[in-house]
Every structure is written in structure tokens, then in C-alpha cells.
Enzyme design. Structure first.
Site, mmCIF file in Angstrom:
data_model
loop_
_atom_site.group_PDB
_atom_site.id
_atom_site.type_symbol
_atom_site.label_atom_id
_atom_site.label_comp_id
_atom_site.label_asym_id
_atom_site.label_seq_id
_atom_site.Cartn_x
_atom_site.Cartn_y
_atom_site.Cartn_z
ATOM 1 N N LYS A 53 4.507 -0.034 -7.020
ATOM 2 C CA LYS A 53 4.142 -1.454 -7.109
ATOM 3 C C LYS A 53 3.969 -1.859 -8.574
ATOM 4 C CE LYS A 53 2.211 -1.374 -2.488
ATOM 5 N NZ LYS A 53 1.061 -1.194 -1.601
ATOM 6 N N GLN A 97 -5.309 -0.919 -1.581
ATOM 7 C CA GLN A 97 -4.350 -0.010 -0.957
ATOM 8 C C GLN A 97 -4.964 0.639 0.283
ATOM 9 O OE1 GLN A 97 -1.181 0.293 -1.839
ATOM 10 N NE2 GLN A 97 -0.662 1.914 -0.420
ATOM 11 N N ASP A 120 -1.171 -9.315 0.279
ATOM 12 C CA ASP A 120 -0.731 -8.486 1.406
ATOM 13 C C ASP A 120 -0.487 -9.343 2.660
ATOM 14 O OD1 ASP A 120 -0.315 -5.722 1.127
ATOM 15 O OD2 ASP A 120 -2.461 -5.302 0.980
#
Ligand code: GUN
Length: 291
Positions: A53, A97, A120
Site C-alpha cells: 500500500k 490493517q 476502506d
């Protein structure tokens, strides 16, 4: 017949090249898009995902900040980190995460993230917008990436049968909603571990999306000839023929490419698109704030 391979890596790089232009425009307006990634614990797979990422941020010109927290971080500490990022005006996107360490409540952490920074797309506000048919906001990255792959290949799903195998809040459920939305117009079945005759149901489908997390489960005889097959699985399996002793496998048996019309590879299919959609959400979050 051999399936057309849907190259998510190449598509992701094309999308990121466009995003880099939007980032340059934002920077000219005095806004530097900024993604904060919180990594709690030492899960080796998460380390790799977070590194990927950060590399994507570099490709797009997005600033990234990584916050590493120990495995024994408390719920309160994690929530405080998120609260600080919520109030930091220089941060446009926040990602915690998954999985978070044992003893922490991932759903509660998700709900703490400011929905306008929820890149997200997992916050109930953003998932709720999706249920209401509002698809112009921050969408979950893997489902959004799958839709982009399907659209880029000009695969028409109007009135067609789609089977999504897996009902997670991250992939299966939001993807089913996106496939059924106006404009895509698929007729969607969500199959899961309790579904009877899952093979028979898949055999009727024009699109099969496998998001179950079990290596090479979907077999050639589950697939209607010419169907599109999207493989979300990333499973590490033992392979003694390799120096590393393991390899990555999808949820779909690679032999399915002999009957499918289109198919995503693993690696290089859905995975890179998930990251490109994260970049897209971060740029979008920065643009929304500016406008
Ligand atoms: N872990 C594996 N995939 C993801 C993802 O897309 N987002 C987050 N936050 N964690 C993950």
C-alpha cells in the site's frame, strides 16, 4: 477454449497513472493527499500488504504515514490513535490493517474512524450509503476493484446471473450489492458454507466470484463454459518444488481457465486492484474535502 486473462495488475497501474494526475491537481491547489495506515502487531502477511500500500502511495504521489503499534496494544490505545488521526486535518484517509491483535474489537475500531476518512469503505455509514444505492462515495476496495475489472473488459451483466461465494462484510456482501445496483443489473445469488448444491448453483452462473479463502476449491465442472470467473482468494499453500517451500493459490483451480470465458489470475488479478481502489478512495476523500 482458454479464458481471456483479466490482468488486474496492468489495469491497476493504468488507474494509478490517472490518479497521479488528480494528485498533481490537488497539490497545485495546496492539498497533499495523505493516507495514514495503522499496523498493530506483527502478522507477516499484514506487513507485506501494508508495504504494498505504501509503494502504491509513492507511485501516485500520495503522502503515506505508517503507525506501528505493538501486538499487546489495548483497545483504548488503538481508539486513541484513530481519534488523533480523525482530528488531524492533514490526513485524508485512515486505514487500520486487519486483523487487529487478539483482544481488540475490530468492528468498534472501524466505527471510530471518521466516515469521510474511511478509505476502506467499511464504516456503517459508508456501507449504509451503498445499501441505499449511493455508489459515489467511499466504496469497499476489493468489491470496487472487481467492478472496475468487469467494466474494463466490457462484460455485460444486465439480467445475467452472478454468484458470489462468500458473505463477508469486506467482500461478499458489498460486492453483491454493487452487482445488483442499477446500471450493472445482475441477478445476484450469495452462496456460503451452508449453501446446498453450491456446484449446481455455480454452473448456472454467467459470473462466479470466489471469496471463500480456501485454496483451489472451485473446480472446472462448477463453471458454465464461457462464464467469467473472479478469484478473490490469496492462500499460501505448501509447494516443495519451490525454494520458498510455498506458493500463492487462489480459491479457484487454475484449470478452470480451460472452460471460463474470462478469468482473473492469482497473483495479479483482484489483489492489485484492491490497492489501486484504496489509492482512488484516498484521492477522492481529499477532493471531497476540497470541494
Ligand atoms: N487486511 C487484508 N485486506 C485488508 C483491507 O483491504 N483493508 C484492511 N484494513 N485490512 C485488510
Amino acid at each position: 477454449m482458454s479464458a481471456v486473462i483479466l490482468d488486474g495488475k496492468a489495469l491497476g497501474l493504468r488507474i494509478e497513472a490517472h490518479l497521479a494526475q488528480r494528485v498533481a491537481t490537488l497539490k497545485n491547489s495546496g492539498v497533499e493527499p495523505h493516507l495514514a495506515v495503522v499496523l498493530a502487531g506483527d502478522d507477516p502477511a499484514s506487513q507485506v500488504y501494508v508495504r504494498n500500500k505504501q509503494r502504491a502511495c509513492e507511485r501516485c504521489g500520495i503522502k503515506s504515514t505508517r503507525i506501528d503499534l505493538p501486538n499487546d496494544v489495548s483497545q483504548e490505545q488503538l481508539m486513541r490513535v484513530v481519534a488523533n488521526l480523525n482530528s488531524d486535518e492533514s490526513v485524508h484517509g485512515i486505514l487500520v490493517q486487519s486483523p487487529t491483535p487478539n483482544g481488540t474489537d475490530e468492528l468498534a475500531i472501524t466505527e471510530t474512524i471518521d466516515p469521510s476518512k474511511d478509505v476502506d469503505g467499511f464504516h456503517p455509514t459508508n456501507l449504509g450509503r451503498l445499501v441505499m444505492g449511493q455508489t459515489d462515495g467511499l466504496l469497499p476496495c476489493t468489491p470496487a476493484g472487481i467492478i472496475q475489472i468487469i467494466e474494463d473488459a466490457n462484460i455485460d451483466l444486465i439480467g445475467k446471473k452472478a454468484v458470489v461465494i462468500g458473505r463477508s462484510r469486506i467482500v461478499g456482501m458489498p460486492l453483491a450489492l454493487l452487482l445488483a445496483q442499477k446500471g450493472i443489473d445482475a441477478t445476484v445469488t450469495i452462496a456460503h458454507s451452508k449453501t446446498e448444491d453450491i456446484e449446481g448453483i455455480c454452473r448456472t452462473a454467467d459470473l462466479v466470484v470466489a471469496a471463500i479463502g480456501r485454496a483451489e476449491t472451485i473446480q472446472t465442472d462448477w463453471i458454465k463454459p464461457g462464464a467469467t470467473v473472479i478469484d478473490v482468494g490469496i492462500n499460501r499453500v505448501v509447494d516443495d518444488s519451490r525454494d520458498s517451500g510455498s506458493r500463492l493459490a487462489g480459491d479457484v483451480d487454475p484449470a478452470v481457465s480451460e472452460v471460463a470465458g474470462h478469468m482473473t489470475p492469482v497473483p495479479g488479478g483482484v489483489g492489485p486492484m484492491t490497492i489501486s481502489m484504496l489509492m482512488s478512495n484516498t484521492v477522492r476523500a481529499a477532493e471531497i474535502l476540497l470541494n
